[in-house]
Design an enzyme around this catalytic site. Structure first.
Site, PDB file in Angstrom:
ATOM      1  N   ASN A   1       8.284  -9.208 -13.817  1.00 33.28           N
ATOM      2  CA  ASN A   1       8.702  -9.084 -12.409  1.00 33.28           C
ATOM      3  C   ASN A   1       8.881 -10.474 -11.801  1.00 33.28           C
ATOM      4  O   ASN A   1       9.895 -10.764 -11.167  1.00 33.28           O
ATOM      5  CB  ASN A   1       7.652  -8.328 -11.584  1.00 33.28           C
ATOM      6  CG  ASN A   1       7.334  -6.977 -12.171  1.00 33.28           C
ATOM      7  OD1 ASN A   1       8.153  -6.401 -12.877  1.00 33.28           O
ATOM      8  ND2 ASN A   1       6.152  -6.469 -11.894  1.00 33.28           N
ATOM      9  N   ASP A   2       7.874 -11.294 -12.001  1.00 30.93           N
ATOM     10  CA  ASP A   2       7.963 -12.638 -11.448  1.00 30.93           C
ATOM     11  C   ASP A   2       8.802 -13.560 -12.313  1.00 30.93           C
ATOM     12  O   ASP A   2       9.507 -14.423 -11.795  1.00 30.93           O
ATOM     13  CB  ASP A   2       6.555 -13.225 -11.255  1.00 30.93           C
ATOM     14  CG  ASP A   2       5.934 -12.741  -9.967  1.00 30.93           C
ATOM     15  OD1 ASP A   2       6.644 -12.724  -8.948  1.00 30.93           O
ATOM     16  OD2 ASP A   2       4.758 -12.328  -9.985  1.00 30.93           O
TER      17      ASP A   2
ATOM     18  N   ARG B   1      -4.692  -5.113 -11.259  1.00 35.07           N
ATOM     19  CA  ARG B   1      -4.308  -5.989 -10.140  1.00 35.07           C
ATOM     20  C   ARG B   1      -5.448  -6.006  -9.112  1.00 35.07           C
ATOM     21  O   ARG B   1      -5.457  -5.216  -8.171  1.00 35.07           O
ATOM     22  CB  ARG B   1      -3.035  -5.488  -9.473  1.00 35.07           C
ATOM     23  CG  ARG B   1      -1.777  -5.611 -10.308  1.00 35.07           C
ATOM     24  CD  ARG B   1      -0.570  -5.167  -9.497  1.00 35.07           C
ATOM     25  NE  ARG B   1       0.670  -5.576 -10.101  1.00 35.07           N
ATOM     26  CZ  ARG B   1       1.479  -4.763 -10.782  1.00 35.07           C
ATOM     27  NH1 ARG B   1       1.170  -3.493 -10.938  1.00 35.07           N
ATOM     28  NH2 ARG B   1       2.612  -5.221 -11.293  1.00 35.07           N
TER      29      ARG B   1
ATOM     30  N   HIS C   1       0.823  -1.209   0.000  1.00 32.23           N
ATOM     31  CA  HIS C   1       0.000   0.000   0.000  1.00 32.23           C
ATOM     32  C   HIS C   1       0.849   1.247   0.000  1.00 32.23           C
ATOM     33  O   HIS C   1       0.484   2.263  -0.574  1.00 32.23           O
ATOM     34  CB  HIS C   1      -0.931   0.004   1.211  1.00 32.23           C
ATOM     35  CG  HIS C   1      -2.190  -0.726   0.952  1.00 32.23           C
ATOM     36  ND1 HIS C   1      -2.391  -2.002   1.353  1.00 32.23           N
ATOM     37  CD2 HIS C   1      -3.299  -0.344   0.278  1.00 32.23           C
ATOM     38  CE1 HIS C   1      -3.584  -2.400   0.952  1.00 32.23           C
ATOM     39  NE2 HIS C   1      -4.153  -1.413   0.293  1.00 32.23           N
TER      40      HIS C   1
ATOM     41  N   GLU D   1       4.712 -15.871 -16.268  1.00 28.68           N
ATOM     42  CA  GLU D   1       5.599 -15.314 -15.246  1.00 28.68           C
ATOM     43  C   GLU D   1       6.300 -16.399 -14.437  1.00 28.68           C
ATOM     44  O   GLU D   1       7.064 -16.107 -13.528  1.00 28.68           O
ATOM     45  CB  GLU D   1       4.840 -14.351 -14.335  1.00 28.68           C
ATOM     46  CG  GLU D   1       3.555 -14.887 -13.762  1.00 28.68           C
ATOM     47  CD  GLU D   1       2.782 -13.838 -12.944  1.00 28.68           C
ATOM     48  OE1 GLU D   1       3.321 -12.767 -12.648  1.00 28.68           O
ATOM     49  OE2 GLU D   1       1.611 -14.120 -12.599  1.00 28.68           O
TER      50      GLU D   1
ATOM     51  N   CYS E   1       3.663  -6.835 -19.124  1.00 23.99           N
ATOM     52  CA  CYS E   1       3.085  -5.941 -18.119  1.00 23.99           C
ATOM     53  C   CYS E   1       3.940  -5.837 -16.868  1.00 23.99           C
ATOM     54  O   CYS E   1       3.551  -5.200 -15.900  1.00 23.99           O
ATOM     55  CB  CYS E   1       1.665  -6.373 -17.765  1.00 23.99           C
ATOM     56  SG  CYS E   1       1.583  -8.019 -17.042  1.00 23.99           S
TER      57      CYS E   1
ATOM     58  N   ARG F   1      -7.087  -8.969 -14.134  1.00 20.46           N
ATOM     59  CA  ARG F   1      -6.357 -10.151 -13.684  1.00 20.46           C
ATOM     60  C   ARG F   1      -7.011 -10.694 -12.427  1.00 20.46           C
ATOM     61  O   ARG F   1      -7.312  -9.947 -11.505  1.00 20.46           O
ATOM     62  CB  ARG F   1      -4.895  -9.805 -13.382  1.00 20.46           C
ATOM     63  CG  ARG F   1      -4.121 -11.008 -12.877  1.00 20.46           C
ATOM     64  CD  ARG F   1      -2.673 -10.716 -12.657  1.00 20.46           C
ATOM     65  NE  ARG F   1      -2.453  -9.963 -11.442  1.00 20.46           N
ATOM     66  CZ  ARG F   1      -1.256  -9.555 -11.044  1.00 20.46           C
ATOM     67  NH1 ARG F   1      -0.201  -9.814 -11.795  1.00 20.46           N
ATOM     68  NH2 ARG F   1      -1.097  -8.886  -9.934  1.00 20.46           N
TER      69      ARG F   1
ATOM     70  N   ARG G   1      12.119 -10.997  -5.240  1.00 18.28           N
ATOM     71  CA  ARG G   1      12.025  -9.614  -5.721  1.00 18.28           C
ATOM     72  C   ARG G   1      11.895  -8.576  -4.613  1.00 18.28           C
ATOM     73  O   ARG G   1      12.004  -7.386  -4.867  1.00 18.28           O
ATOM     74  CB  ARG G   1      10.907  -9.470  -6.763  1.00 18.28           C
ATOM     75  CG  ARG G   1       9.544  -9.727  -6.247  1.00 18.28           C
ATOM     76  CD  ARG G   1       8.567  -9.929  -7.402  1.00 18.28           C
ATOM     77  NE  ARG G   1       7.646  -8.808  -7.528  1.00 18.28           N
ATOM     78  CZ  ARG G   1       6.508  -8.854  -8.209  1.00 18.28           C
ATOM     79  NH1 ARG G   1       6.165  -9.964  -8.855  1.00 18.28           N
ATOM     80  NH2 ARG G   1       5.736  -7.826  -8.283  1.00 18.28           N
TER      81      ARG G   1
HETATM   82  C1  PEP Z   1       4.738  -9.427 -12.918  1.00 15.42           C
HETATM   83  O1  PEP Z   1       4.980 -10.379 -12.189  1.00 15.42           O
HETATM   84  O2  PEP Z   1       5.532  -8.984 -13.758  1.00 15.42           O
HETATM   85  C2  PEP Z   1       3.447  -8.732 -12.832  1.00 15.42           C
HETATM   86  C3  PEP Z   1       3.105  -7.816 -13.691  1.00 15.42           C
HETATM   87  O3  PEP Z   1       2.627  -9.045 -11.793  1.00 15.42           O
HETATM   88  P1  PEP Z   1       2.867  -8.583 -10.293  1.00 15.42           P
HETATM   89  O4  PEP Z   1       3.943  -7.534 -10.317  1.00 15.42           O
HETATM   90  O5  PEP Z   1       1.594  -8.061  -9.793  1.00 15.42           O
HETATM   91  O6  PEP Z   1       3.307  -9.834  -9.627  1.00 15.42           O
HETATM   92 MG    MG Z   2       3.441 -11.348 -11.118  1.00 18.50          MG
END
Ligand code: PEP
Ligand code: MG
Length: 590
Positions: free
Chosen positions: A465-466, A308, A201, A442, A513, A344, A476
């Site tokens: 990201n994942d 999200r 948050h 991911e 994304c 999502r 991460r």
């Molecule tokens: C990701 O994993 O790249 C992604 C967009 O989802 P989140 O960052 O919400 O895990």
């Molecule tokens: Mg993700």
């Protein structure tokens, strides 16, 4: 240390969650009242007075929350934020919290602070043993509220954001939504926290308020002292405590450049996003809460590439109902229409468990997260699917499943979607029967079999990201291994390239994304690999558009061909850096 002694320069790296540069003085919020509570034994005749003191602190906490809620309503803060305050008020009324604390005071003859800390420990242990990941998450709320009561008990006002008199950089262990409600953007010029991930948050509100912020610094509260000068780079996550004059000068110039650059980018808002040789690239926005829609459209986002939805579920005591979700999804669909919105499904767990939570799983990132959680908690999943389907008639809604690791899992999710469709049909409820279904790529296993996944869906979106977290084996949100989190890593690039090719070969739409999509140097590579849709935060949209309008697709492809044989991330980075300046056409800004 003598007054003349120069303070040590400390360089820290955290998660830059909200871009912008700030240079200012440290203002440290309380370091955690729970940690600070110590035991103090009472005389038997003192216990009644102590219980009264505890009850007064509860009342003071309730009054404070009522004031915060009122201010939030006046400031038209989102319903999500107000709901968090409501949840905190409910916890304050919790019989277990109150009765057990009173019991500990009476039976163990200890001070209220210690009694409350003891009860909190029991509650946290109780939550940690729960199987229900959602319920486990609620322990953060309890910790926040206990912290508030403890602050009121000690009478130490601890420095509060409202006490700020001059523009400062707020340093805190954690910043709660209640804190942000009291933030004056002119006074809080940046904030830094020990805990929190990119999607905490703290991170969301920082972005919404456009306050530079770095989270997950682990021990910034121990490193920075009140009054220290700090430089914050909210884009890179760099924090410099007690910088030299020359470094301050460098960052002052960088700050001016950043602000000028940001302003200049608005010229691009209504220009098409296409390369100089005519390749069109769609730029969409990532959103967490509905308040972000306006900022995304103001920056020219051509749709929502990633909604999200888990933020509807966080920081509250009850799950969002179907109607409530329907309202939220419908609002986004309508506001964005005719632009598409990719909703999502719930991605709870992993890094979405806010720091400070009792984490029941030893390794939540690889645990019962996202689609795994939903398939195991079918009731929760069905409610969301119903809401998404029902909202689909309000605009161009698509549904996407997170953290798909294989075809079987994807088929199970799709099967449930079909079951819910049949249910709605039976009930005579309207929905888009042909709603586009997508999978996030991911998890490395899904990336490797992307050619098989794309046969089962209408689109895929690469969550870098994942994908990086899992393929490079880097948590991460763990700053100890953050230096290894390299999007230019040859393995990451090859994996991403193979996924894009698999989708393009099958004629299935592929987007990116993850955060890579919002960084021009990475976006260049993604476009060169053949991606036609990038989804990112509002502040990145025009930056990326600028890059895309400055390059030719032919050059981007050539660059990608060049880097794929490189052995290290540094080699790739050097090569890209050597190409970037010549690719930009500065006349856009004249
Ligand atoms: C990701 O994993 O790249 C992604 C967009 O989802 P989140 O960052 O919400 O895990
Ligand atoms: Mg993700």
């Amino acid at each position: 240390m003598t007054p003349e002694t120069k303070k040590q320069v400390i360089l820290m790296k955290g998660l830059g969650v909200s871009p912008g540069i700030a240079i200012g003085r440290t203002y440290e919020l309380e370091r955690g009242a729970v940690e600070a509570a110590h035991v103090c034994y009472l005389d038997p005749n003192e216990t009644d007075k102590e219980i009264e003191r505890f009850k007064n602190a509860l009342k003071e906490s309730r009054d404070q929350l009522a004031r915060i809620k009122k201010k939030m309503e006046e400031d038209r803060r989102g319903k999500e934020h107000i709901r968090i305050i409501d949840a905190h008020v409910m916890i304050l009324k919790d019989a277990m919290l109150i009765n057990d604390t009173v019991k500990v005071i009476r039976e163990q003859k200890v001070n209220a602070e210690w009694a409350l800390k003891t009860v909190l420990k029991d509650i946290m242990e109780y939550f940690a043993k729960m199987d229900d990941a959602y319920l486990k998450e609620r322990s953060t709320d309890i910790e926040h509220i206990v912290n508030r009561v403890l602050i009121n008990l000690t009478g130490k006002r601890h420095e509060s954001i409202t006490d700020l008199k001059s523009p400062s950089i707020v340093v805190a262990h954690d910043i709660t939504p209640a804190d942000t409600a009291q933030m004056d953007k002119a006074l809080v010029i940046a904030f830094l926290t020990d805990v929190g991930g990119r999607t905490s948050h703290t991170a969301i509100t920082a972005r919404a308020l456009e306050i530079p912020a770095v989270v997950g610094l682990e021990n910034v509260t121990r490193k920075a002292e009140n009054g220290d000068t700090i430089i914050v780079d909210g884009a890179t996550g760099t924090v410099i405590i007690n910088p030299s004059d020359s470094v301050i000068e460098v960052y002052r110039k960088r700050k001016t450049r950043f602000e000028d650059y940001d302003r200049a980018l608005f010229h691009l808002k209504d220009m098409p996003c296409e390369t100089v040789d005519g390749r069109r690239v769609l730029l969409m926005g990532n959103m967490e809460i509905s308040e972000e829609i306006d900022s995304l459209t103001e920056h020219g986002a051509e749709g929502i590439g990633l909604y999200r939805t888990e933020f509807l579920y966080l920081n509250r005591t009850a799950l969002p109902t179907e109607e409530e979700q329907l309202k939220a999804y419908r609002l986004v669909a309508k506001k964005m229409y005719p632009r598409p919105v990719v909703i999502r499904t719930l991605d709870i767990g992993g890094d979405k468990i806010l720091a400070g939570d009792a984490q029941g799983e030893i390794n939540p990132a690889m645990g019962l997260r996202a689609i795994r959680f939903c398939l195991k908690n079918a009731d929760i999943f069905r409610v969301q699917l119903r809401a998404i389907l029902r909202a689909s008639v309000a605009g161009r809604v698509k549904v996407m499943f997170p953290m798909i690791s294989g075809v079987e899992e994807l088929r199970q999710a799709k099967f449930m979607l079909e079951e819910v469709k049949a249910e709605l049909k039976k009930e005579g409820k309207a929905f888009d029967a042909d709603i586009a279904v997508g999978a996030m790529i991911e998890v490395p296993s899904a990336a490797v079999i992307a050619d098989l996944i794309v046969k089962e869906v209408d689109f895929i979106s690469i969550g870098t990201n994942d994908l990086l977290q899992y393929s490079l084996a880097i948590d991460r949100v763990n700053e100890h291994v953050a230096y290894l989190y390299e999007p230019f890593h040859p393995a990451a690039l090859r994996l991403i390239k193979s996924v894009i090719e698999a989708a393009n070969n099958a004629g299935v739409s592929v987007s990116v994304c993850g955060e890579m999509a919002g960084e021009p140097e990475y976006a260049l590579i993604l476009v060169g690999f053949g991606v036609g849709l990038l989804s990112m935060n509002a502040a990145s949209v025009l930056k990326v558009k600028r890059l895309i309008r400055s390059v030719s697709y032919a050059d981007a492809k050539k660059i990608c061909k060049g880097i794929i044989g490189f052995a290290t991330a540094a080699d790739v980075e050097n090569f890209i850096n050597s190409k970037m300046p010549s690719l930009y056409r500065e006349e856009f800004f004249s």
